[in-house]
Design a protein around this motif. Sequence first.
Motif, PDB file in Angstrom:
ATOM      1  N   ALA A 157      36.361  40.106  43.533  1.00 51.20           N
ATOM      2  CA  ALA A 157      36.247  39.441  42.232  1.00 51.20           C
ATOM      3  C   ALA A 157      37.417  39.809  41.323  1.00 51.20           C
ATOM      4  CB  ALA A 157      34.917  39.806  41.572  1.00 51.20           C
ATOM      5  N   ASP A 202      40.483  38.007  42.514  1.00 53.24           N
ATOM      6  CA  ASP A 202      40.472  36.593  42.131  1.00 53.24           C
ATOM      7  C   ASP A 202      41.111  36.393  40.754  1.00 53.24           C
ATOM      8  OD1 ASP A 202      39.332  35.639  44.437  1.00 53.24           O
ATOM      9  OD2 ASP A 202      37.277  35.659  43.661  1.00 53.24           O
ATOM     10  N   ARG A 240      44.778  36.268  41.234  1.00 57.80           N
ATOM     11  CA  ARG A 240      45.179  34.953  41.743  1.00 57.80           C
ATOM     12  C   ARG A 240      45.224  33.929  40.612  1.00 57.80           C
ATOM     13  NH1 ARG A 240      41.514  36.693  45.865  1.00 57.80           N
ATOM     14  NH2 ARG A 240      42.606  37.086  47.839  1.00 57.80           N
ATOM     15  N   GLN A 241      44.212  33.951  39.744  1.00 60.16           N
ATOM     16  CA  GLN A 241      44.126  32.977  38.666  1.00 60.16           C
ATOM     17  C   GLN A 241      45.288  33.124  37.679  1.00 60.16           C
ATOM     18  OE1 GLN A 241      40.195  33.470  36.934  1.00 60.16           O
ATOM     19  NE2 GLN A 241      39.219  33.296  38.923  1.00 60.16           N
TER      20      GLN A 241
END
Length: 260
Positions: A68, A71, A74-75
């Motif tokens: 999480a 992520d 990545r965003q």
Amino acid sequence: MAARRDPLCRPATDEEFAQPLRAIDQAGWLGESIVGQRVLCLAAGGGRQSSLYAAAGAEVTVVDLSGAMLDLDRQVAAARGFSLRILQTSMTDLSGLNDGEFDIVIQPVSTCYVPSVGPVFAEVARVLRQGGLYISQHKQPVSLQAGMETLHGGHYPLRHRYYRDTPVPPPDTSSAAAKRLREQGAVEFLHRWEELIGGMCRCGFVIEDLIEPLHAKPDMPPGSFADRATFAPPYVRIKARRQCRGTNDSSPHTARKLIL
């Protein structure tokens, strides 16, 4: 923490991205430029560290145990147009990375989540090139020992043993200071100074500098984060350099004899 956008999981601001090196290196340990440097952001998921180093021109790999948190990296990278290499693994197992692969390893506060720092330092030493920098931040032992609430006279009690091989008990209060100093629900371990500083030296590092980020403020209410920091500084930041071979480099498992 990632789902609720905890303060540790918020991306940098536009102002910080405008001067990323200043945002990540207020002490000036990284020099004037890290363009083209191979940087490992270790146990540093959350969308902030990796993108700031990428914005400063580094080739960035980010490692974290939490998918999480990664992520979020990545965003932010996608939104800012950065290229990152992302690896989900423990800070004690970097087997997916090559020997001597990095020029710089950056590790924000995270060693408190493992029972022993020795395996972490050994892995950092392996993936860092000779002469490379390891910059890490840790929770100070005394901060993990001290209570969150003041006694009569405004002092904080020393509640937990320094010599221990079990996790530090969670705070018995849910104050704002307690939530900032101890992540809710996390299992945390106290690491003694001989384990932090000595452990790095035994894994082949030379300590070049050490600072205690200042969070103390005068005349703050008893029990507040800033008041407690005047008695028990919460963090320490360490600059270490990987020794070159032939300069007393030694394995953490090398036998030693003390001659008096």
